[in-house]
Design an enzyme around this catalytic site. Structure first.
Site, PDB file in Angstrom:
ATOM      1  N   ASP A   1      56.999  64.604 -22.472  1.00 21.22           N
ATOM      2  CA  ASP A   1      57.055  63.814 -23.695  1.00 21.22           C
ATOM      3  C   ASP A   1      56.606  64.714 -24.851  1.00 21.22           C
ATOM      4  OD1 ASP A   1      56.832  61.597 -25.487  1.00 21.22           O
ATOM      5  OD2 ASP A   1      56.329  60.311 -23.800  1.00 21.22           O
TER       6      ASP A   1
ATOM      7  N   ASP B   1      59.223  61.877 -28.923  1.00 21.24           N
ATOM      8  CA  ASP B   1      58.539  60.732 -29.516  1.00 21.24           C
ATOM      9  C   ASP B   1      58.815  60.591 -31.011  1.00 21.24           C
ATOM     10  OD1 ASP B   1      56.232  58.758 -28.999  1.00 21.24           O
ATOM     11  OD2 ASP B   1      55.484  59.846 -30.753  1.00 21.24           O
TER      12      ASP B   1
ATOM     13  N   GLU C   1      63.323  59.143 -28.928  1.00 15.83           N
ATOM     14  CA  GLU C   1      62.937  57.797 -29.344  1.00 15.83           C
ATOM     15  C   GLU C   1      63.335  57.677 -30.812  1.00 15.83           C
ATOM     16  OE1 GLU C   1      59.005  54.942 -29.381  1.00 15.83           O
ATOM     17  OE2 GLU C   1      58.915  56.919 -30.264  1.00 15.83           O
TER      18      GLU C   1
ATOM     19  N   HIS D   1      56.119  51.849 -21.641  1.00 17.23           N
ATOM     20  CA  HIS D   1      54.680  51.645 -21.818  1.00 17.23           C
ATOM     21  C   HIS D   1      54.335  50.982 -23.152  1.00 17.23           C
ATOM     22  CE1 HIS D   1      55.903  55.183 -23.912  1.00 17.23           C
ATOM     23  NE2 HIS D   1      54.762  55.189 -24.577  1.00 17.23           N
ATOM     24  N   ASP D   2      55.335  50.722 -23.991  1.00 17.99           N
ATOM     25  CA  ASP D   2      55.090  50.103 -25.302  1.00 17.99           C
ATOM     26  C   ASP D   2      55.516  48.641 -25.349  1.00 17.99           C
ATOM     27  OD1 ASP D   2      54.169  52.505 -26.354  1.00 17.99           O
ATOM     28  OD2 ASP D   2      56.151  53.091 -27.080  1.00 17.99           O
TER      29      ASP D   2
HETATM   30  C1  NOJ Z   1      55.860  55.958 -29.390  1.00 15.11           C
HETATM   31  C2  NOJ Z   1      55.092  55.983 -28.100  1.00 15.11           C
HETATM   32  O1  NOJ Z   1      55.923  55.520 -27.062  1.00 15.11           O
HETATM   33  C3  NOJ Z   1      53.873  55.134 -28.318  1.00 15.11           C
HETATM   34  O2  NOJ Z   1      53.183  54.852 -27.117  1.00 15.11           O
HETATM   35  C4  NOJ Z   1      53.000  55.808 -29.323  1.00 15.11           C
HETATM   36  O3  NOJ Z   1      51.921  54.970 -29.627  1.00 15.11           O
HETATM   37  C5  NOJ Z   1      53.774  56.122 -30.620  1.00 15.11           C
HETATM   38  N1  NOJ Z   1      55.089  56.611 -30.394  1.00 15.11           N
HETATM   39  C6  NOJ Z   1      53.030  57.131 -31.432  1.00 15.11           C
HETATM   40  O4  NOJ Z   1      53.121  58.403 -30.859  1.00 15.11           O
END
Ligand code: NOJ
Ligand code: CA
Length: 584
Positions: A130, A231, A287, A359-360
């Site tokens: 990541d 990310d 992302e 995970h979000d």
């Molecule tokens: C996306 C990540 O998936 C998340 O977990 C994170 O808090 C934010 N970006 C900031 O890096």
């Protein structure tokens, strides 16, 4: 009418697909017409902190992942995406990096990492890292230096601005809530942070910054990783002038609306590609929560920067006003299907990652199905879609066991939550006037900690995750919902995942076939076909908890090849999902 009569008397769509010219293209195919390795298998996402603890400190580690590689391999996986394992103060669980080329000692050593890469390789799997390059930790030596003065060598590595009349430079709100600007006494200036104040944004305009980041990525390529998840990449280019933006009904202006996907970003990304990705047999998945379908060709595919792109429109149908949890709307199947079909159609000439969890996000079965739905059926219904849409399926740890949102005594009030975003959202709810009870109900439902509770390996103490005290509470259902039990139960969600993943990996039509949706306005079912040459597969999923008749018999002359119920009726049973094969 029995099933046979139903099949006999009806029209079929099988023939139309056989001559559809759009069935004939291949994506990222080599000269022999083969797909890339990462298109032919699933990806498994590991949240290392919660996966498997081997030294009893209550925190998952790299050795724990090594121990569970056979389990991951059993899911038909070609790559394992690890959320950040670098040195970090863990304000945002590793998305705040203090050294881009070091392993966080809590997770293990570089030797453990090398062993993980080698052991995964032996099982036909690659490790995917990541990359968190929009921001670093505020404890990163670069930032520690940058904040000391306005004229140190790293003074310009972050984004510093003057305030306006004792106020921050703009009205932008960070994604985790509160101003996106933080005051620093030493410099007498504010710095910008898209996420928390512990995550200052790096200044991509500075070529030295970009060089340092590319070097870090190349360091991991040299270690033999199979790709990158990148990310928050849409935020790296800031607008030319920093000005106030329009506010919503609560007076907030999200930084997302001001900085996502700004003109000029593609120049940075093309350079990133040239300096890091080009010439390697890896995949990249960015992302990118703001890229419009019309811009996709520049972002993904042969002419684009990345191989795949995570966008949020299908998972965010519950947040029509942006990701403010207390403004969530009920799940709307028509909008969900519209979003999925839009991305399926927009990536006909490129590739797409299929995902419902990470995970979000809260656990998918608690979001996409009614509360009274049978959880096992719901998990299998979503799996049916995960493995039959066109793209690489991404499985998030625990999803394959049918994990629901965290139900644990340990989550009583906001102080029991670790997730920094839950705390920000709680504050937003508080300022919007929600009662404590209303606010906690929202947090319980949408918290990212729902997806971060420890993996449930077996029915022993702490679900076999750790002999110590787990860093987050274990879900109450671990005695029945765990990998060991499900491994032995032919009806389990885990066995269903294994079957479907294997089926998808071996099916040319599921990997490459053209997607077509039917009954897009229907509020109860999701129906589509995948077709390639003279082969065609149909999928029907009932999102309700009652029987639903198919509007007309689209699947006449088909054979059921899989599903979350045994046998067949001439209607879809509650939460039923069926995969059909069209007979020629
Ligand atoms: C996306 C990540 O998936 C998340 O977990 C994170 O808090 C934010 N970006 C900031 O890096
Ligand atoms: Ca540990």
């Amino acid at each position: 009418m029995n099933r046979r009569d139903f099949i006999k008397g009806t029209l079929t769509l099988a023939t139309a697909a056989a001559i559809n010219p759009s069935n004939l293209f291949f994506v990222r195919a080599d000269a022999a017409g083969n797909n890339s390795w990462w298109q032919k298998k699933s990806v498994y996402q590991v949240y290392p902190k919660s996966f498997m603890d081997t030294n009893g400190d209550g925190i998952g580690d790299l050795r724990g992942i090594i121990n569970k590689l056979d389990y991951i391999q059993s899911l038909g996986v070609g790559a394992i995406w690890l959320t950040p394992i670098y040195s970090s103060p863990m304000a945002d669980n590793g998305y705040d990096i203090s050294d881009y080329t070091a392993i966080n000692p809590t997770f293990g050593t570089m030797a453990d990492f090398e062993e993980l890469v080698a052991e995964a390789d032996k099982r036909g799997m690659k490790i995917v890292m990541d990359l968190v390059f929009n921001h670093s930790s505020d404890k990163h030596p670069w930032f520690l230096e940058s904040k000391t003065s306005r004229d140190n060598p790293k003074a310009d590595w972050y984004i510093w601005r003057e305030g306006i009349n004792d106020n921050p430079p703009t009205n932008w709100q960070s994604i985790f809530g509160g101003s996106a600007w933080e005051w620093n006494d030493d410099r007498g200036q504010y710095y910008l942070h898209t996420f928390s104040r512990y995550q200052p944004d790096l200044n991509w305009e500075n070529p030295e910054v970009r060089r340092a980041l590319y070097d870090a990525a190349n360091f991991w390529l040299d270690k033999g990783v199979g790709g990158f998840r990148i990310d928050a990449i849409v935020y790296i280019k800031k607008p030319e002038g920093f000005t106030d933006g329009a506010t919503d009904s609560e007076g907030n202006c999200s930084i997302h609306n001001m900085t996502a996907n700004q003109p000029g970003i593609l120049d940075f990304l093309q350079e990133f590609k040239r300096e890091v990705f080009d010439g390697h047999d890896i995949f990249t998945v960015a992302e990118a929560n703001a890229v419009k379908p019309k811009d996709l060709p520049q972002w993904v595919g042969d002419k684009g920067v990345f191989d795949m792109l995570f966008e949020f429109s299908h998972v965010n149908v519950i947040f029509p006003e942006g990701e403010i949890w207390h403004k969530a709307a009920d799940f709307n199947l028509v909008e969900f299907k519209k979003a999925l079909s839009a991305s399926q159609n927009a990536t006909r000439n490129s590739w797409y990652p299929i995902y419902f969890e990470n995970h979000d996000r809260p656990r998918s079965i608690d979001i996409f199905f009614p509360e009274d739905a049978d959880k096992k059926l719901a998990a299998k219904a979503l799996a049916t879609i995960l493995f039959t849409l066109r793209g690489t399926p991404f499985i998030y740890q625990g999803e394959e066991l049918g994990f629901g949102n965290a139900d644990a005594d340990g989550f009583r009030n906001i102080n029991d939550y670790d997730d920094i975003s839950s705390i920000g959202q709680y504050e937003l709810g508080y300022h919007a006037g929600l009662s404590e009870e209303e606010n906690m109900k929202i947090i319980r439902k949408y918290s990212r900690d729902n997806a971060r509770t420890p993996m449930q390996w077996d029915a022993s103490k702490n679900a076999g995750f750790s002999v110590g005290k787990p860093w987050l509470p274990i879900h109450k259902d671990y005695k029945t919902c765990n990998a060991a039990e499900e491994d032995l139960d032919q009806e389990s969600v885990l066995i269903y995942y294994r079957h479907l993943s294997a089926m998808r990996n071996e099916s040319e039509v599921l990997i490459n076939g053209d997607y077509k949706e039917y009954f897009s306005d229907n509020e109860e079912i999701y129906v589509y076909t995948r077709a390639l040459g003279d082969k065609k597969i149909g999928v029907a999923v009932n999102f309700t908890t009652h029987d639903v008749k198919l509007p007309f018999n689209i699947f006449g002359g088909c054979t059921k090849i899989n599903g979350n119920y045994h046998g067949e009726e001439y209607f879809l049973r509650p939460t039923e999902a069926i995969i059909y094969e069209f007979n020629n």
